[in-house]
Design a protein around this motif. Structure first.
Motif, PDB file in Angstrom:
ATOM      1  N   THR A 154       0.248   5.960  -0.377  1.00  0.00           N
ATOM      2  CA  THR A 154      -0.045   7.368  -0.619  1.00  0.00           C
ATOM      3  C   THR A 154       1.299   8.077  -0.697  1.00  0.00           C
ATOM      4  OG1 THR A 154      -2.184   7.340   0.523  1.00  0.00           O
ATOM      5  CG2 THR A 154      -1.095   9.475   0.282  1.00  0.00           C
ATOM      6  N   ALA A 186      -9.365   8.438  -1.942  1.00  0.00           N
ATOM      7  CA  ALA A 186      -9.282   6.980  -1.742  1.00  0.00           C
ATOM      8  C   ALA A 186     -10.578   6.299  -2.126  1.00  0.00           C
ATOM      9  CB  ALA A 186      -8.929   6.680  -0.287  1.00  0.00           C
ATOM     10  N   LEU A 216      -5.345  17.952   3.332  1.00  0.00           N
ATOM     11  CA  LEU A 216      -5.051  16.517   3.245  1.00  0.00           C
ATOM     12  C   LEU A 216      -6.133  15.703   3.944  1.00  0.00           C
ATOM     13  CD1 LEU A 216      -1.177  16.310   3.816  1.00  0.00           C
ATOM     14  CD2 LEU A 216      -2.444  16.478   1.673  1.00  0.00           C
ATOM     15  N   ASP A 267      -0.237  -0.008  -2.459  1.00  0.00           N
ATOM     16  CA  ASP A 267      -1.288   0.858  -1.891  1.00  0.00           C
ATOM     17  C   ASP A 267      -0.693   2.024  -1.114  1.00  0.00           C
ATOM     18  OD1 ASP A 267      -3.289  -0.754  -2.961  1.00  0.00           O
ATOM     19  OD2 ASP A 267      -3.283  -2.072  -1.216  1.00  0.00           O
ATOM     20  N   ILE A 318       1.012   2.572  -6.250  1.00  0.00           N
ATOM     21  CA  ILE A 318       0.541   3.829  -5.688  1.00  0.00           C
ATOM     22  C   ILE A 318      -0.978   3.849  -5.623  1.00  0.00           C
ATOM     23  CG2 ILE A 318       0.678   6.338  -5.845  1.00  0.00           C
ATOM     24  CD1 ILE A 318       3.381   4.904  -5.512  1.00  0.00           C
ATOM     25  N   GLN A 319      -1.521   4.188  -4.450  1.00  0.00           N
ATOM     26  CA  GLN A 319      -2.967   4.305  -4.263  1.00  0.00           C
ATOM     27  C   GLN A 319      -3.439   5.715  -4.597  1.00  0.00           C
ATOM     28  OE1 GLN A 319      -4.600   4.572  -0.204  1.00  0.00           O
ATOM     29  NE2 GLN A 319      -5.999   2.898  -0.760  1.00  0.00           N
ATOM     30  N   GLN A 320      -2.659   6.711  -4.174  1.00  0.00           N
ATOM     31  CA  GLN A 320      -2.997   8.093  -4.466  1.00  0.00           C
ATOM     32  C   GLN A 320      -1.726   8.941  -4.402  1.00  0.00           C
ATOM     33  OE1 GLN A 320      -6.106   8.842  -1.677  1.00  0.00           O
ATOM     34  NE2 GLN A 320      -4.840   8.509   0.130  1.00  0.00           N
ATOM     35  N   LEU A 321      -1.721  10.028  -5.165  1.00  0.00           N
ATOM     36  CA  LEU A 321      -0.548  10.882  -5.304  1.00  0.00           C
ATOM     37  C   LEU A 321      -0.893  12.284  -4.823  1.00  0.00           C
ATOM     38  CD1 LEU A 321       2.357  11.351  -6.453  1.00  0.00           C
ATOM     39  CD2 LEU A 321       1.259  11.865  -8.654  1.00  0.00           C
ATOM     40  N   VAL A 322      -0.053  12.821  -3.928  1.00  0.00           N
ATOM     41  CA  VAL A 322      -0.248  14.172  -3.402  1.00  0.00           C
ATOM     42  C   VAL A 322       0.962  15.017  -3.782  1.00  0.00           C
ATOM     43  CG1 VAL A 322      -0.589  15.603  -1.347  1.00  0.00           C
ATOM     44  CG2 VAL A 322      -1.607  13.315  -1.460  1.00  0.00           C
ATOM     45  N   ILE A 373       3.547  11.336  -1.283  1.00  0.00           N
ATOM     46  CA  ILE A 373       3.488  12.787  -1.179  1.00  0.00           C
ATOM     47  C   ILE A 373       4.840  13.372  -1.571  1.00  0.00           C
ATOM     48  CG2 ILE A 373       3.065  14.761   0.338  1.00  0.00           C
ATOM     49  CD1 ILE A 373       1.356  12.984   2.082  1.00  0.00           C
ATOM     50  N   LEU A 411      -8.000  13.498   1.074  1.00  0.00           N
ATOM     51  CA  LEU A 411      -7.446  12.161   0.868  1.00  0.00           C
ATOM     52  C   LEU A 411      -8.498  11.067   1.020  1.00  0.00           C
ATOM     53  CD1 LEU A 411      -3.875  12.265   2.471  1.00  0.00           C
ATOM     54  CD2 LEU A 411      -4.544  12.370   0.071  1.00  0.00           C
TER      55      LEU A 411
END
Length: 220
Positions: free
Chosen positions: A37, A218, A210, A35, A59-63, A39, A214
């Motif tokens: 994030t 999510a 962000l 989980d 990975i929960q989210q990719l920036v 970056i 974000l």
């Protein structure tokens, strides 16, 4: 990043697997599981993209901030440097310092959240192994575009936020269209007046994006 700052300067190929191993070891060392994030900025964007494609479950989210790997055509000089072991090495050491200083100088008059960022950047040129490490990255993680990785990320449904500088002459604004082609679900934001140094020249604008995006990512 090995070869930069105060890190070690190993003589090895800095390809995707090299950075994957480094990131896995870092996460294990600090006890971070899933989980995440993740970056990534510039070359770090290419690293983060590659890692996320290979480890989607973590990975929960990719920036991505002005990420490399976006099908930006390389000039003839870069192609020679990448493909010619001896001549390329010589050209890299002969040409790169001047180009590096030119890029730093272009942002001299912009505000920065990092004091003396220009001096810190150009001081890298005096560190043995820095240019060699950049060259290794050019021939490794930066050698090809990341269409396949971005396509896999899109298929996996991983939320992606990309932030670009409108005046970036390293990763041009045309890359917004490239990412949209590869991943139609990616959320993209452009910062007016920002060049390639957007994390430290336009810090507040990056943080605003962000904060606002974000939470939305999510929740997807």
């Amino acid at each position: 990043l090995y070869g930069r700052g105060y890190s070690d300067r190993p003589r090895t190929r800095q390809d995707a697997q090299f950075f994957h191993r480094q990131l896995r070891e870092l996460l294990d060392h600090v006890g971070v599981g899933d989980d995440i994030t993740l970056i990534g900025y510039s070359m770090g964007g290419a690293i983060a993209t590659s890692f996320a494609a290979e480890h989607p479950g973590r990975i929960q989210q990719l920036v991505l901030l002005a990420p490399a790997g976006m099908r930006v055509p390389a000039g003839r000089m870069i192609n020679i440097i990448r493909s010619s072991p001896l001549l390329g090495d010589w050209l890299m050491h002969a040409v790169y310092p001047r180009q590096f200083r030119k890029g730093v100088e272009a942002e001299r008059d912009l505000p920065s959240s990092v004091p003396d960022i220009g001096k810190l950047q150009t001081a890298e040129l005096d560190s043995r192994g820095f240019i060699r490490s950049v060259l290794s990255s050019l021939r490794g993680i930066l050698a090809a575009d990341q269409r396949e990785a971005h396509t896999r990320i899109a298929q996996q449904g991983l939320p992606v936020l990309a932030v670009w500088g409108r005046d970036d002459d390293v990763i041009p604004l045309s890359c917004v269209g490239t990412l949209a082609e590869w991943n139609r679900s990616a959320v993209q934001e452009v910062i007016p007046g920002a060049g390639h140094g957007l994390p430290y020249t336009h810090t507040n604008e990056v943080l605003r994006i962000l904060r606002s995006e974000l939470i939305a990512l999510a929740g997807r």
